[in-house]
Structure formats: C-alpha cells, structure tokens
Design an enzyme around this catalytic site. Structure first.
Site, PDB file in Angstrom:
ATOM      1  N   GLU A 101       0.802  -1.222   0.000  1.00 50.15           N
ATOM      2  CA  GLU A 101       0.000   0.000   0.000  1.00 50.15           C
ATOM      3  C   GLU A 101       0.839   1.277   0.000  1.00 50.15           C
ATOM      4  OE1 GLU A 101      -3.170   0.259  -0.383  1.00 50.15           O
ATOM      5  OE2 GLU A 101      -3.761  -1.844  -0.199  1.00 50.15           O
ATOM      6  N   SER A 369     -47.746 -33.823  -0.148  1.00 51.06           N
ATOM      7  CA  SER A 369     -49.183 -33.559  -0.282  1.00 51.06           C
ATOM      8  C   SER A 369     -49.555 -32.082  -0.187  1.00 51.06           C
ATOM      9  CB  SER A 369     -49.954 -34.348   0.778  1.00 51.06           C
ATOM     10  OG  SER A 369     -49.897 -35.733   0.495  1.00 51.06           O
TER      11      SER A 369
END
Length: 679
Positions: A101, A369
C-alpha cells in the site's frame, strides 16, 4: 621561432542591459514563491491549530425492519469493539500492508507527490478520477472523514485531511487506526474482524501466509476474496509476497515458503446482524432489483427499509428452536408473507446461520401432499366440485396414449378408507388415491399450468405422480402459491425491500397483482383446506396452538416434512428435513406441523381477524359425506360445502331419505317427521 607574447591586459567585457520582461518574470516568480511559501505555511499552521473533524461523518448503510428496527449496519469506520492496538498486530501483516500500500509510509509525509502526479496524468487522460495514488494516511482520512465519491474536490479535501492527520498524530497511531478501519470484504472492517471472518482466528495468531493474503484484499475485496475465488486470492497473495521481497521484508525463499503454506479458510462465519437469513435475502434483492453494488453498501449512506415484522421473526425463530431436536443435524425453514402484497414478514433459512448460512427457504425439495392445494384448485376450475367422490382403496391406474402404462398408488401406511370420499374428506385425510384419480381425470397438463399460474417457477412435469408432490419446489414458491388462495385469486411476487434510498437513487416498491384464479374457486379451496385442522384432519393434532380458524395442508415424503397454510392476512410455509436427503423417522416427519402452528398461533394474536368471509357467487349446501348428496335430517354425519351455482347436487341422500308417502310409518318415519317439524 617567435613566441607569441603573453597578454598583459584583461579582455574587455561587454555589458548588455537586461530586458525589462525578464526582470518582470523574475519578480513574479519570486513573489509567487514567497506567497506560496507564506500560503503553505499559513495552511499548515491552520491545519495544526484546527481540531480534527469528528470521525465517521459518513452516514452508514442501514437495513431496517418494517417498523424501523435496525437489523444491520455497515460503515466505513468499522466497529470499535473489533479494534486492536498496533502492538497486537503481527509484524508480518504490518510489513505486508506497507509493502503493497505505501512503502515509504515512515519516510514520506502525508502525500506522495510522485504517485499523486502520476495519478493526475492518468485521470486527466480519462477525463475523470480513475486512479488514486493515495498514501495510507490519505486512505485513512478518506475512511474517517469523507464519502467515497471519486471527484477532484474530494481528492483535495482528502489531501488536506491527510496533512492535518500527520500534524496531529504520530505515524504509528495512523497506521494502527488504518489497520482497524480498512475494509477487507464481506462486511469485515479492520484486521481483527477480517481474521475472524476468513480464518476464525484472532489477528495475533496469523502466520505470514495469512497476513499476506489479508494485506492484498483492500485493493479489491470482492475480487480477491478467498470465500469467492481462492485462485484470485492466491494470485494477489503472490503479488504481496513479491512486494515484501522487493521492500526487504522477506527473502525470496521465505516468500516461496509462505506462498506454499496451506491456508484453511473458515467454513462457518458468525452472524453480524439480526435475522441474518432474511437480511441476506434483502441485500441480494437490493443488488439484483435496484443495482446496488457491494461498494455502495459499504461506502455508506444507503438505507434499505425492509418488510420484516420483528415480532413475527422472533416467533419464527422461537418456533424452530423449541421444536427441533437439540442434538440433531435436522434442518428447517420457514417463510411467512402478506398474501395481499407479497411482502415477506418473517424468514428463517435454517436452525443456525453461524453453523450453516445456506438458505433453505430458497432450496427446492419435494412438497409432498402440500401440492394438493394446487391440484384441487385446478380440479375445481375444470368442473370438479366438493361433492365429487372417489373410492379410497389400493388402486393401479392405467394411463398413457395407448393405455399401456400403470401406476399403483399407496396411501400413508397403506391405510385406506375402503369407501368413497368427498373432496373435503380426501383433502383432510390427504388421500393419495383421490389425488392421482383427480390428476388423471382433469389432465396433468392442466395441473402444471395451474402451478405455474399460482407462482411455481420450478420445473413440473405432467406425470401421474405430480399429484403427490414429487417435483421439487422451494418453500418460498409454496408460500406464493397458497397466497393466491388466501387473497382471493391473485398471484403476488414475494419481496423484502419496500423502500431504498441511496445517493442519486430513491425507490419505493409498489406491489403488483395478477388475477389468475376466480375468487369463488379461491374461496372454495380455502374452505376445503380448513378441514385439515378439524377432527380427522392431518393437522388436527396441532390445532390447540391456534386461536382462530386457519386453512392449511400437511405434506410428507420419505425425506421431507411440510406444512403450508394461511389466515386472511398471513401465509406461511414450513419445511423440515436433512440437507443430505436422509430419510426421516416417524417422529421427525411430524415436526413441520407444530413449527407452523406455534408460529401461526402467535401471528393470530398479533394480527387478529374475524375469519374467512364467503364471496358472492357461491351456493352453500349441506352434504352427507357418505353419499355426496344433499343431507337430510336423518344423516348422522354432514359437511357444509360451497358450490358454483348450477354445480351443486340436488338429490337428497338416498341412504337417509324419509319413506315414500304410501309406505306405512314406522318408528324411523315418525322420527323423520319430528326432525322435519323441528327444522
């Protein structure tokens, strides 16, 4: 040979007068330098005398519930609870950060003039700010005091704040603060939260390889994240290690060793928000529907107002926690929505987000179902009525264009009524023979079409077994389909974001409906589904959790347990099962119903209602379920059903009819006359 005599006189110098323009430019330059020096000195004095602005002046990104409760927050300043002193941060992480950096951090001042000039040329070439050239001090100033806009004015302010920072604070403080607020991706600000997120370690436990990987993330957290692409993360790690070699922090051999060191990424991540499954869905929706990027979320000043009802969310989480076995891998999912709008009010995608962030509300499973609610809606639309009867017994169906295919249907436990059932009875008992008979009678293609109309987007195929819910769908799809019945026949689209505000973008959601089923058929199905919660219905065992009438349907396969149902103002779908499709035990196959009922009981108290109101255009008839005919006063068992006018049965029950007039009146006839007078 004659020698040339030495000159005894100095050569004559010629003086030429300077031009006035040259003198003027020298004066201008001198005055400019003096003025610039004085101005710069004044700026430095002012920056030294003025206090630093409040940190975190940028509004955070907030996600709120429907009533304004904060569910999650992102801010570019991170969280103070995760801050660690520089002394606890490994030297390898410090060195890696400096190497990649700002190599000259400790030698230079706040601004790197060479990098700034290079970035300025690039930006001028592109006509906009595309490159930063910022030092660590400038990056910290941006994170603490400024928005993330890429403009020239912000860059100037960034430089001034960076100068002010270095006039007020020592280099170690700046570096330590930077490492505690820089963004490492996935909502992790600072080295401590990043170490926990990616490695499930404290930052002071990281090795060189892990430090190098972390140091590479701030340049592009979404690109180099090891959670999304380990290959790109390793590429970036290699760059960081080579920068460390170039800066003298590592030897080439040490860098090679670090690169080859195995890295174990944490499998599970701690939740950092309330209602984490819901919040993740809301964030994904904001990104997908409204083009909000990760960068915008973490840059701040974004407000996402969601549809979540905190009380219902708590009820949903409590229902799962109090019902599922504690020492089991079984999972569950619950989603509840407003049937009128599609607004999702509660969502739980699993029993523990930290242990498994996989959202099962969006996972396809066999609905069993519960799919019969869609099947019988299609049947009613194709001329079936509640009075239709089918014999409940072990049946082998013959089907296909040439009638050369067979399909044998079994009821749960091979238990059959061994008599004809009406639609209401078949639905309450969840009779499979009735369901397959209906599917083949109206045509499976019609059932598939109805499923898609009501909100099922998953693949459905026109097979006899379609009636039994063998094609996987998600709990969210089932909730959407049942919402169509709850709201009177309108398909709604589920959503979690009702309002979004971000810089340059403000959106308010206006739900849309599509009329897909007649209100009469929707009410017929609603009325039929209430029988599931009555005596002899498959949901009756959990009826005591409820405080009012509800329509619902249970569903069970070998690996999945379901319950889907609704009240007039809320629809809820619950699924229970194993992620591995492990078969359920008998006890586990009954876990979905109590979760659903506990949640809906709380919802009924929270959102009271009078009941389901019949819609105009229906005829109410009392039937004898044994015959499917109009009940007489002599019928011991009756049911009340609703019919489209003209479809209702007219004949009285032949089994319990009064004697003909010419027959002598016996005790039964006298009893009939007494009932006749009574009514």
């Amino acid at each position: 040979m004659r020698r040339r005599p030495f000159l005894t006189k100095e050569p004559t110098k010629v003086y030429r007068p300077r031009k006035r323009g040259t003198r003027l430019w020298l004066n201008v330059i001198f005055i400019s330098v003096v003025t610039g020096f004085a101005g710069m000195s004044t700026i430095i004095i002012l920056l030294r005398c003025l206090p630093l602005p409040d940190q975190s002046v940028v509004n955070p990104t907030e996600i709120e519930s429907d009533d304004g409760l904060r569910l999650a927050e992102w801010t570019s300043s991170g969280t103070e609870q995760q801050a660690v002193p520089l002394s606890r941060i490994p030297q390898a992480l410090i060195n890696a950060t400096l190497a990649v950096e700002d190599t000259n951090f400790y030698r230079d001042h706040a601004i790197d003039l060479k990098s700034t000039a290079r970035a300025l040329l690039v930006n001028m070439k592109h006509g906009s700010v595309v490159q930063g050239g910022s030092t660590i001090t400038q990056q910290l100033a941006k994170n603490l005091f400024l928005s993330q806009d890429r403009t020239y004015s912000r860059k100037v302010r960034e430089a001034l704040f960076a100068m002010q920072l270095e006039l007020h604070e020592p280099k170690d403080w700046i570096l330590g603060r930077y490492l505690n607020v820089v963004y490492y991706g996935h909502g992790a600000y600072g080295v401590q939260s990043a170490a926990r997120l990616y490695f499930n370690k404290s930052v002071d436990e990281l090795n060189v390889a892990e430090c190098a990987l972390l140091a590479g993330l701030p340049k592009g957290p979404s690109i180099y994240s090891p959670l999304t692409s380990m290959d790109k993360a390793k590429e970036r790690q290699h760059v960081v290690l080579q920068r460390m070699v170039a800066a003298g922090y590592l030897t080439q051999e040490a860098a090679r060793t670090a690169y080859n060191t195995p890295i174990t990424i944490a499998k599970f991540h701690s939740p950092i928000v309330q209602a984490p499954y819901f919040t993740q869905v809301a964030v994904d929706e904001a990104k997908r529907q409204y083009q909000v990027t990760n960068e915008q979320l973490y840059q701040g000043d974004v407000r996402i107002h969601t549809t979540l009802d905190p009380l219902l969310q708590q009820a949903a989480e409590r229902a799962l926690m109090t019902t599922l076995p504690k020492h089991s891998d079984i999972q569950a999912a619950l989603v509840a929505m407003d049937p009128e709008t599609g607004a999702i009010k509660a969502l739980v995608g699993g029993r523990n987000f930290r242990m498994s962030p996989y959202n099962r509300v969006l996972a396809p499973r066999q609905p069993g179902s519960t799919f019969k609610g869609i099947l019988y809606t299609a049947a009613l639309e194709h001329g079936w009525t509640p009075a239709n009867e089918v014999d409940s017994k072990l049946t082998t169906f013959v089907y296909g264009p040439n009638h050369d295919k067979q399909y044998t249907v079994h009821d749960y436990g091979d238990f059959y009524a061994e008599r004809p059932l009406t639609l209401r009875e078949a639905l309450a008992r969840s009779d499979n023979v009735y369901a397959v008979h209906t599917n083949l009678a109206i045509g499976p293609e019609a059932v598939v079409e109805m499923g898609h109309r009501m909100g099922i987007s998953s693949t459905l195929k026109p097979y006899p077994s379609l009636a039994l819910g063998v094609f996987p769908v998600t709990p969210l799809e089932m909730a959407t389909a049942y919402a169509t019945l709850a709201n009177g026949g309108y398909k709604v689209s589920p959503y979690t974001v009702k309002e979004l505000d971000s810089p340059g973008n403000s959106v308010q959601v206006h739900p849309e409906k599509e009329h897909v089923v007649s209100p009469q058929i929707a009410y017929q199905m609603t009325d039929l589904l209430t029988s599931v919660m009555e005596r002899n219905g498959t949901g009756y065992s959990v009826r005591n959790y409820l405080h009012n009438v509800a329509a619902a349907k249970t569903g069970t396969t070998d690996t999945d347990a379901w319950m889907v149902g609704y009240t007039p103002n809320l629809v809820c779908a619950v699924w229970v099962g194993y992620d591995t499709n492990k078969p359920l035990t008998v006890a586990e196959s009954h876990l979905a119903a109590p979760i659903w009922a506990k949640f809906m009981g709380t919802a009924q108290s929270h959102m009271p209602y009078d009941g389901f109101r019949p819609v105009p255009g229906l005829t109410r008839v009392t039937l004898d379920p044994l015959t499917g005919k109009v009940a007489t006063p002599l019928c011991r068992t009756t049911e009340v059903d609703y019919f489209i006018p003209g479809t209702e049965p007219a004949e009285p029950c032949p089994v319990h009819s009064p004697p003909k007039p010419d027959q002598p009146k016996g005790p039964t006839n006298k009893l009939f006359e007494w009932f006749k007078k009574l009514f």
